[in-house]
Design an enzyme around this catalytic site. Structure first.
Site, PDB file in Angstrom:
ATOM      1  N   ASP A 217      33.097  33.087  45.701  1.00 48.95           N
ATOM      2  CA  ASP A 217      33.719  34.394  45.927  1.00 48.95           C
ATOM      3  C   ASP A 217      33.024  35.056  47.116  1.00 48.95           C
ATOM      4  O   ASP A 217      31.797  35.090  47.170  1.00 48.95           O
ATOM      5  CB  ASP A 217      33.580  35.282  44.677  1.00 48.95           C
ATOM      6  CG  ASP A 217      34.606  36.410  44.651  1.00 48.95           C
ATOM      7  OD1 ASP A 217      35.271  36.589  43.619  1.00 48.95           O
ATOM      8  OD2 ASP A 217      34.742  37.121  45.682  1.00 48.95           O
TER       9      ASP A 217
ATOM     10  N   GLN B 140      37.794  48.275  36.353  1.00 53.51           N
ATOM     11  CA  GLN B 140      38.842  48.432  35.339  1.00 53.51           C
ATOM     12  C   GLN B 140      39.070  47.142  34.550  1.00 53.51           C
ATOM     13  O   GLN B 140      39.617  47.139  33.468  1.00 53.51           O
ATOM     14  CB  GLN B 140      40.125  48.919  36.056  1.00 53.51           C
ATOM     15  CG  GLN B 140      41.416  48.859  35.275  1.00 53.51           C
ATOM     16  CD  GLN B 140      42.344  47.774  35.819  1.00 53.51           C
ATOM     17  OE1 GLN B 140      41.888  46.840  36.465  1.00 53.51           O
ATOM     18  NE2 GLN B 140      43.642  47.916  35.545  1.00 53.51           N
TER      19      GLN B 140
ATOM     20  N   LYS C  91      29.896  39.820  44.712  1.00 50.43           N
ATOM     21  CA  LYS C  91      30.309  39.513  43.337  1.00 50.43           C
ATOM     22  C   LYS C  91      29.568  38.299  42.785  1.00 50.43           C
ATOM     23  O   LYS C  91      29.281  38.243  41.582  1.00 50.43           O
ATOM     24  CB  LYS C  91      31.821  39.259  43.290  1.00 50.43           C
ATOM     25  CG  LYS C  91      32.633  40.536  43.394  1.00 50.43           C
ATOM     26  CD  LYS C  91      34.102  40.239  43.125  1.00 50.43           C
ATOM     27  CE  LYS C  91      34.913  41.517  43.302  1.00 50.43           C
ATOM     28  NZ  LYS C  91      36.364  41.263  43.169  1.00 50.43           N
TER      29      LYS C  91
ATOM     30  N   CYS D 168      50.613  18.286  38.921  1.00 44.96           N
ATOM     31  CA  CYS D 168      49.711  19.164  39.671  1.00 44.96           C
ATOM     32  C   CYS D 168      50.514  20.416  40.058  1.00 44.96           C
ATOM     33  O   CYS D 168      51.708  20.508  39.780  1.00 44.96           O
ATOM     34  CB  CYS D 168      49.116  18.455  40.880  1.00 44.96           C
ATOM     35  SG  CYS D 168      50.196  18.293  42.319  1.00 44.96           S
TER      36      CYS D 168
ATOM     37  N   CYS E 132      53.530  19.715  42.077  1.00 48.97           N
ATOM     38  CA  CYS E 132      54.677  19.114  41.378  1.00 48.97           C
ATOM     39  C   CYS E 132      55.666  20.219  41.010  1.00 48.97           C
ATOM     40  O   CYS E 132      56.869  20.006  40.963  1.00 48.97           O
ATOM     41  CB  CYS E 132      54.228  18.412  40.096  1.00 48.97           C
ATOM     42  SG  CYS E 132      53.340  16.878  40.342  1.00 48.97           S
TER      43      CYS E 132
ATOM     44  N   CYS F  89      48.899  39.359  49.748  1.00 49.45           N
ATOM     45  CA  CYS F  89      47.589  38.960  49.245  1.00 49.45           C
ATOM     46  C   CYS F  89      46.782  40.165  48.766  1.00 49.45           C
ATOM     47  O   CYS F  89      45.775  40.008  48.099  1.00 49.45           O
ATOM     48  CB  CYS F  89      46.817  38.199  50.302  1.00 49.45           C
ATOM     49  SG  CYS F  89      47.538  36.591  50.608  1.00 49.45           S
TER      50      CYS F  89
HETATM   51 ZN   LIG Z   1      51.793  16.729  42.029  1.00 49.51          ZN
END
Ligand SMILES: [Zn+2]
Length: 382
Positions: free
Chosen positions: A177, A187, A201, A287, A290, A304
């Site tokens: 991080d 929070q 962090k 995964c 997929c 983001c």
């Molecule tokens: Zn996959």
């Protein structure tokens, strides 16, 4: 078609075999135990490294990067290690041999065996509520203490995950991080507090974990996960990844790395009142790609910048992730491999969707089209 016995004989004629005395002398060889985990735990040759046969090809490069090193493989009787030695030869390892007669012959010769450890009295007390459960017990607790888990993110999901993993006695926890603790985190990000406002962090989480359980070694990575650093971080040897990332670029990086490094990922995500959890285990279920081969077009993707979330939701989802991680570490129960668990905090309802491996997956499919990391930076540029 040859029988198994004929095939084994043929393979043995193609590889080099050594006996227990050669292994005792060692001569600088790296000794690799290719048996299953339960066999390893019942006793093994001192100084050996453990890579089960099923993971040998994918993990040997981390354990033995130099292909000219002398490597000796052993199993119980010398059969699995013979096939393993042939495979390593095909991978370019130049000096590989198999211990004829295996661990059985080693013991018969009276050579030293590293026996299973037991818990110290302090640890028996600390983990007594685990020891009382037959499915965990002392063997399970020792497995947890031997497990290395990499946490992506020390935020909403990473906070509860790190605390419960540490409390459970997971021996080594890596935390990736780059952020600093600020007021808006408190929070829900319960690994941090007013005392650690303004500090990284990873340092804040390390402090909290060390105050909770000194058995845990915390490995902090104060950096943002990128294509540049992900192989280095995964090279530090993690059995499992708990993904608490809050953005697409990291999620795709983690996924591709997990497939290429053969490390399972416990995936979690949260948005407002909704949470999702699943396990992506390479070779055994789908995964992330997929399900979602590519990120959505930037204009459709949530930005983001963090969205709103009910404070307790990451506590629930991060705890569910930890539950999966602990089961995977001990090897008990049914995991969420191939199952996407959905939680709605407003209605307090769980539902589940079956998810399948996609043979056309660009990363784990039969003909992969993605073979290098991709930094989807445009998502976060906005
Ligand atoms: Zn996959």
């Amino acid at each position: 078609m040859p029988t198994y016995r004929e095939l084994l004989q043929r393979v043995k004629s193609e590889i080099s075999e050594v006996d227990a005395r050669d292994v005792q002398e060692r001569n600088g060889a790296v000794l690799v135990d290719v048996r299953e985990r339960d066999e390893w735990e019942e006793g093994h040759i001192p100084g050996a490294v453990h890579i089960p046969r099923g993971n040998l090809e994918s993990r040997i490069e981390n354990a033995v990067p130099d292909r000219s090193s002398k490597v000796v493989l052993y199993c119980a009787s010398g059969a699995r290690s013979a096939f393993g030695a042939k495979a390593l030869g095909e991978l370019g390892y130049e000096d590989v041999s198999s211990l004829a007669g295996g661990f059985t012959d080693w013991k018969r010769n009276g050579y030293e065996v590293q026996l299973p450890r037991s818990l110290s009295p302090e640890r028996r007390t600390r983990y007594s509520r685990h020891l009382l459960i037959p499915e965990v017990g002392e063997a399970g607790q020792l497995k947890l203490l031997d497990t290395s888990i990499l946490l992506i993110g020390a935020g909403g999901l990473g906070s509860p995950a790190s605390l419960y993993l540490a409390a459970a006695g997971v021996g080594r926890i890596g935390i990736v991080d780059a952020d600093i603790v600020d007021e808006t985190n408190l929070q829900r990000q319960i690994a941090h507090s007013l005392d650690t406002l303004g500090t990284p962090k990873v340092d804040s989480a390390k402090r909290t974990i060390e105050a909770l359980n000194p058995d845990v070694e915390v490995v902090p990575y104060r950096e943002r996960l990128t294509s540049e650093n992900i192989d280095r971080i995964l090279g530090d040897g993690w059995d499992l990844i708990v993904d608490g990332a809050d953005n697409f670029p990291t999620r795709y990086l983690v996924n591709d790395a997990s497939v290429w490094h053969d490390v399972p990922v416990v995936h979690g995500s949260i948005y407002r009142f909704e949470g999702q959890v699943t396990v992506f285990k390479p070779g055994d279920g789908p995964c992330y790609r997929c399900l979602f081969p590519e990120p959505p077009p930037a204009e459709l993707a949530p930005s983001c910048a963090e969205g709103g979330v009910l404070g307790v939701l990451p506590g629930i989802v991060g705890s569910l992730q930890t539950n999966e991680a602990i089961k995977l570490a001990i090897g008990i129960g049914d995991t969420l491999v191939g199952r996407l668990l959905l939680f709605d905090a407003l209605s307090t309802e769980f539902s589940e969707v079956r998810i399948d491996r996609n043979p056309d997956c660009p990363v784990c499919g039969e003909h992969p089209t993605i073979t290098e990391y991709i930094d989807y930076v445009e998502f976060c540029a906005r």
